[in-house]
Motif scaffolding. Structure first.
Motif, PDB file in Angstrom:
ATOM      1  N   LEU A 272      -3.284  -4.241  -8.329  1.00  0.00           N
ATOM      2  CA  LEU A 272      -4.034  -3.048  -8.708  1.00  0.00           C
ATOM      3  C   LEU A 272      -3.439  -1.779  -8.101  1.00  0.00           C
ATOM      4  N   ILE A 273      -2.820  -1.891  -6.938  1.00  0.00           N
ATOM      5  CA  ILE A 273      -2.140  -0.726  -6.362  1.00  0.00           C
ATOM      6  C   ILE A 273      -1.053  -0.242  -7.328  1.00  0.00           C
TER       7      ILE A 273
ATOM      8  N   LYS B  79      -9.825   1.161 -12.238  1.00  0.00           N
ATOM      9  CA  LYS B  79      -8.885   0.344 -11.469  1.00  0.00           C
ATOM     10  C   LYS B  79      -9.020   0.588  -9.962  1.00  0.00           C
TER      11      LYS B  79
ATOM     12  N   MET C 255     -10.054  -2.359  -7.229  1.00  0.00           N
ATOM     13  CA  MET C 255      -9.340  -2.590  -5.965  1.00  0.00           C
ATOM     14  C   MET C 255     -10.313  -2.575  -4.790  1.00  0.00           C
ATOM     15  N   ASP C 256     -11.218  -1.613  -4.807  1.00  0.00           N
ATOM     16  CA  ASP C 256     -12.203  -1.503  -3.727  1.00  0.00           C
ATOM     17  C   ASP C 256     -13.110  -2.733  -3.680  1.00  0.00           C
TER      18      ASP C 256
ATOM     19  N   LYS D  46      -4.379  -9.761  -6.083  1.00  0.00           N
ATOM     20  CA  LYS D  46      -5.063  -8.863  -7.024  1.00  0.00           C
ATOM     21  C   LYS D  46      -5.085  -7.436  -6.487  1.00  0.00           C
ATOM     22  N   VAL D  47      -5.281  -7.295  -5.188  1.00  0.00           N
ATOM     23  CA  VAL D  47      -5.285  -5.962  -4.578  1.00  0.00           C
ATOM     24  C   VAL D  47      -3.913  -5.307  -4.740  1.00  0.00           C
ATOM     25  N   THR D  48      -2.853  -6.053  -4.442  1.00  0.00           N
ATOM     26  CA  THR D  48      -1.502  -5.480  -4.550  1.00  0.00           C
ATOM     27  C   THR D  48      -1.140  -5.172  -6.005  1.00  0.00           C
TER      28      THR D  48
ATOM     29  N   SER E  62     -10.064   2.333   1.203  1.00  0.00           N
ATOM     30  CA  SER E  62     -10.293   2.013  -0.210  1.00  0.00           C
ATOM     31  C   SER E  62     -11.602   2.614  -0.704  1.00  0.00           C
TER      32      SER E  62
ATOM     33  N   TRP F 292       0.842  -1.206   0.000  1.00  0.00           N
ATOM     34  CA  TRP F 292       0.000   0.000   0.000  1.00  0.00           C
ATOM     35  C   TRP F 292       0.880   1.261   0.000  1.00  0.00           C
TER      36      TRP F 292
END
Length: 210
Positions: free
Chosen positions: A144-145, A123, A127-128, A140-142, A90, A47
Motif C-alpha cells: 500500500l505504501i 488507500k 494502510m492505517d 500488505k502495508v508495504t 499512519s 516506508w
C-alpha cells in the motif's frame, strides 16, 4: 521413607515441568520477538513516500493549498525505532489525507481531481487499518505504501493537465459559439405541435369512387 522418596520425586517432576514450561515460553517469546523485528524491518525499509512535488503546479499547490502542504509534510516525516511509532504516524497521515477533501482550489475542484483524492484517501486508510492489526500483514502495508505513491503521482499529473489545458487558447468564435449553445439550452422547448386542418365536409349524396 517411601513417602519421603515419593515426595522428593514429585518435587523433582514439578520443578522439571516448570523448567520445561519456562523454556517453552521463552522460546515462543523469542520467536514472536524475531517475527515482530522482521515486520518492523520490512515496514521501515519500505516506508519511503514521494513527499516532494513532481512539477511546478504541485509546487504552487504546496505553497497555496494548506491541506496539500500539511499532507506532504506529514508523509515526509519518517518514524523511528518502534512499530508503535509507525502506527502513530499512519494515523496522522490518514487524518491529513481526509482533510484533502476540504478547501480544494477552485481550479482543481473538478470530478477527476475529487476521484483521485478519494482513491488516495482509501488507500491511506487501508494502510492505517492493516498496520494497527494485532498480527500486522507487513506485505500488505508495504504494498500500500507503493500504491499511495502511485496515487500521489497520478493526482499531481492531473493537476498539471488541468493547468496546461487552461492555457490552450480557444479558436476565434469558439467562445461565442459556446455562449450561444448555453443560451439555446436554457430556452425551454415551446415548439407547438402542428395544427391539423379540419376534415372536409363530405357530401353523402356524392357518388363514391370504386
Amino acid at each position: 521413607m517411601k513417602y519421603k522418596i515419593s515426595l522428593f520425586l514429585l518435587l523433582i517432576f514439578v520443578l522439571n515441568s516448570c523448567q520445561n514450561e519456562n523454556e517453552k515460553r521463552l522460546a515462543e517469546n523469542q520467536k514472536e520477538a524475531k517475527k515482530k523485528e522482521k515486520i518492523f524491518d520490512n515496514i521501515n525499509k519500505a516506508w519511503v513516500f514521494i513527499d516532494e512535488p513532481i512539477n511546478e503546479v504541485s509546487e504552487k499547490n504546496e505553497r497555496e493549498w494548506t491541506e496539500w502542504r500539511d499532507f506532504l509534510k506529514e508523509i515526509g516525516e519518517k518514524p523511528r525505532k518502534t512499530i508503535g511509532a509507525f502506527q502513530k504516524k499512519s494515523a496522522a497521515i490518514s487524518k491529513k489525507a481526509m482533510a484533502l477533501n476540504t478547501n480544494i482550489p477552485a481550479q482543481f475542484n473538478q470530478p477527476q481531481i475529487k476521484a483521485r483524492i478519494s482513491i488516495l484517501i482509501t488507500k491511506v486508510k487501508m494502510m492505517d487499518l492493516f498496520i494497527h492489526l494485532n498480527q500486522i500483514p507487513d506485505e500488505k502495508v508495504t504494498f500500500l505504501i507503493g500504491e499511495i505513491n502511485k496515487e500521489m503521482v497520478s493526482l499531481e499529473r492531473q493537476f498539471d493537465k488541468i493547468v496546461e489545458k487552461s492555457k490552450i487558447p480557444k479558436e476565434q468564435g469558439e467562445e461565442d459559439f459556446l455562449r450561444m449553445l448555453d443560451t439555446t439550452r436554457a430556452i425551454p422547448n415551446t415548439t407547438a405541435a402542428p395544427v391539423m386542418p379540419p376534415p372536409r365536409n363530405i357530401d353523402q349524396n356524392s357518388p363514391k369512387v370504386e
